[in-house]
Design an enzyme around this catalytic site. Structure first.
Site, PDB file in Angstrom:
ATOM      1  N   HIS A   1       0.816  -1.220   0.000  1.00  0.00           N
ATOM      2  CA  HIS A   1       0.000   0.000   0.000  1.00  0.00           C
ATOM      3  C   HIS A   1       0.847   1.266   0.000  1.00  0.00           C
ATOM      4  CE1 HIS A   1       0.553  -0.172   4.486  1.00  0.00           C
ATOM      5  NE2 HIS A   1       0.513   1.135   4.366  1.00  0.00           N
TER       6      HIS A   1
ATOM      7  N   ASP B   1       0.149  -7.681   1.551  1.00  0.00           N
ATOM      8  CA  ASP B   1       0.500  -6.258   1.586  1.00  0.00           C
ATOM      9  C   ASP B   1       2.012  -6.069   1.608  1.00  0.00           C
ATOM     10  OD1 ASP B   1       0.070  -3.550   1.521  1.00  0.00           O
ATOM     11  OD2 ASP B   1      -0.169  -3.344   3.688  1.00  0.00           O
TER      12      ASP B   1
ATOM     13  N   SER C   1       5.082   2.526   7.808  1.00  0.00           N
ATOM     14  CA  SER C   1       4.744   1.349   7.007  1.00  0.00           C
ATOM     15  C   SER C   1       5.932   0.887   6.186  1.00  0.00           C
ATOM     16  CB  SER C   1       3.584   1.667   6.066  1.00  0.00           C
ATOM     17  OG  SER C   1       2.364   1.552   6.730  1.00  0.00           O
TER      18      SER C   1
END
Length: 391
Positions: free
Chosen positions: A124, A154, A229
């Site tokens: 993402h 992911d 992230s």
């Protein structure tokens, strides 16, 4: 008479006092319930108490150079007038209306996995990006290309070409325990590389947190914020044990509430190696939908655990092998089926074309099937969700 009373009075008084003392000290001897609370006190020890290190600087020195900051940009075509996005308006005036082009930037982190320049980050973070810049801790930066991605975990693999790249040391995510101290390293809010400390709060968080299709997340209270992230979750020796992926947050800024999730390094490594070798992750598939047995169903089947087959895809491997809706899967290749997602993850790790043995219970009768594992079809685009936040 008085002399006789005096002679017997003292023994009587002494006997009553003695009886009262005995009843007070040992009430259970005369049938009175005891209210004594027995507490266990630790023995006095001459050994020093367990103490943690006063500093985790050595772990940071080992791991931080291999954690990079990501800066991604993508071109967004935006209508010059909000009416141009209205489907009814476009129906009459067509799509050839003037639109503005603007650059949208976002932040993230990545972990340098090898000296050859392969990096792991979150899908993402890089999805839809036209340009990805990797900024290293030593001040160098480079344009990265996407080797491949896996939306179902992911994860994405990047490649940069720079000499003498640092690489992180991989830990063993199977050996971690709740309570272990961990460090999260990343680029929160774009302030630059930051280290936060916490503990492992839980493991195996795939069953109740619908974050990804294939991931048994590590939960941690180490502060993870937007920009973290794709960054590293490391142990106190600086070994990588997870890729920071998501948090739960009720604030509009997406700030940390002490509930963060990381993908275990073992799974991340498997995905990375598959992407580098095949360009994608090839997963096994049986073509069944499963659900967990409720306590009532488990009692009716006289089972401690099992997975209920809720549906079977027409023409899928399971249907060809003979499985039917309503069957209860007891084990797959001898591994007890205790959880639906865990069982399907086990199948996903089987190479397509290989056979698996499925032991089921059908109408109270035990049956066994051999099914050739197929290739999992591409996933449908996920529906947008309000929580959890991916950062």
């Amino acid at each position: 008479m008085l002399k006789a009373l005096r002679f017997f009075a003292w023994p009587l008084v002494v006997g009553l006092l003695l009886a009262m003392l005995i009843i007070q000290r040992y009430p259970e001897w005369v049938g009175i319930p005891s209210h004594e609370v027995n507490l266990q006190q630790a023995p006095i020890s001459i050994l020093p108490q367990r103490q943690g290190p006063v500093s985790y600087a050595s772990a940071v020195v080992a791991a931080a150079p291999a954690v990079a900051n990501l800066y991604t940009t993508k071109v967004i075509n935006k209508a010059s007038n909000p009416l141009l996005d209205d489907p009814l308006f476009r129906r009459f005036f067509g799509d050839n209306m003037p639109r503005q082009r603007r650059m949208e930037s976002s932040l993230g982190s990545a972990v340098i996995m090898s000296h050859e320049g392969y990096l792991l980050t979150n899908n993402h973070v890089t999805a839809g990006a036209d340009q990805i810049i990797v900024a290293l801790k030593d001040g160098r930066d480079a344009l990265a290309r996407v080797v491949g991605s896996d939306p179902e975990t992911d994860l994405a693999v990047l490649k940069i070409d720079l000499p003498k790249l640092p690489a992180i040391t991989l830990g063993r995510s199977d050996d971690i325990a709740v309570g272990d101290v961990v460090l999260a390293i990343g680029n929160p809010f774009g302030v630059g590389q930051t280290v936060t400390m916490g503990i492992i709060s839980a493991t195996g968080r795939y069953q109740d947190q619908k974050l990804n299709t294939y991931a048994d997340f590590i939960q941690t209270d180490a502060a993870i914020n937007p920009g973290n992230s794709g960054g590293a979750l490391v142990d106190v020796q600086g070994n990588l044990i997870g890729i920071n992926t998501a948090i739960f947050s009720n604030s509009t800024s997406g700030g940390s509430l002490g509930i963060g999730f990381a993908i275990p390094v073992k799974l991340a490594q498997e995905v990375m190696e598959a992407i580098i070798e095949h360009g994608q992750v090839i997963r096994g598939w049986l073509g069944i939908e499963v659900q967990q047995l409720t306590p009532e169903l488990a009692t009716s089947f006289k089972l401690d655990s099992g997975v209920l087959v809720a549906g079977v895809y027409n023409g899928g491997p399971a249907q060809k092998a003979g499985l039917q809706p309503g069957d209860v899967i007891v084990s797959i290749d001898g591994v007890t089926a205790r959880d639906g997602r865990a069982a399907m993850n086990q199948v996903a790790r089987v190479h397509p074309g290989e056979n698996v043995t499925i032991d089921v219970l059908r109408n109270g009768k035990p049956l066994s099937f051999k099914a050739p594992v197929g290739v999992r079809p591409p996933p449908a685009p996920p529906a947008p969700a309000a929580t959890p936040n991916k950062k």
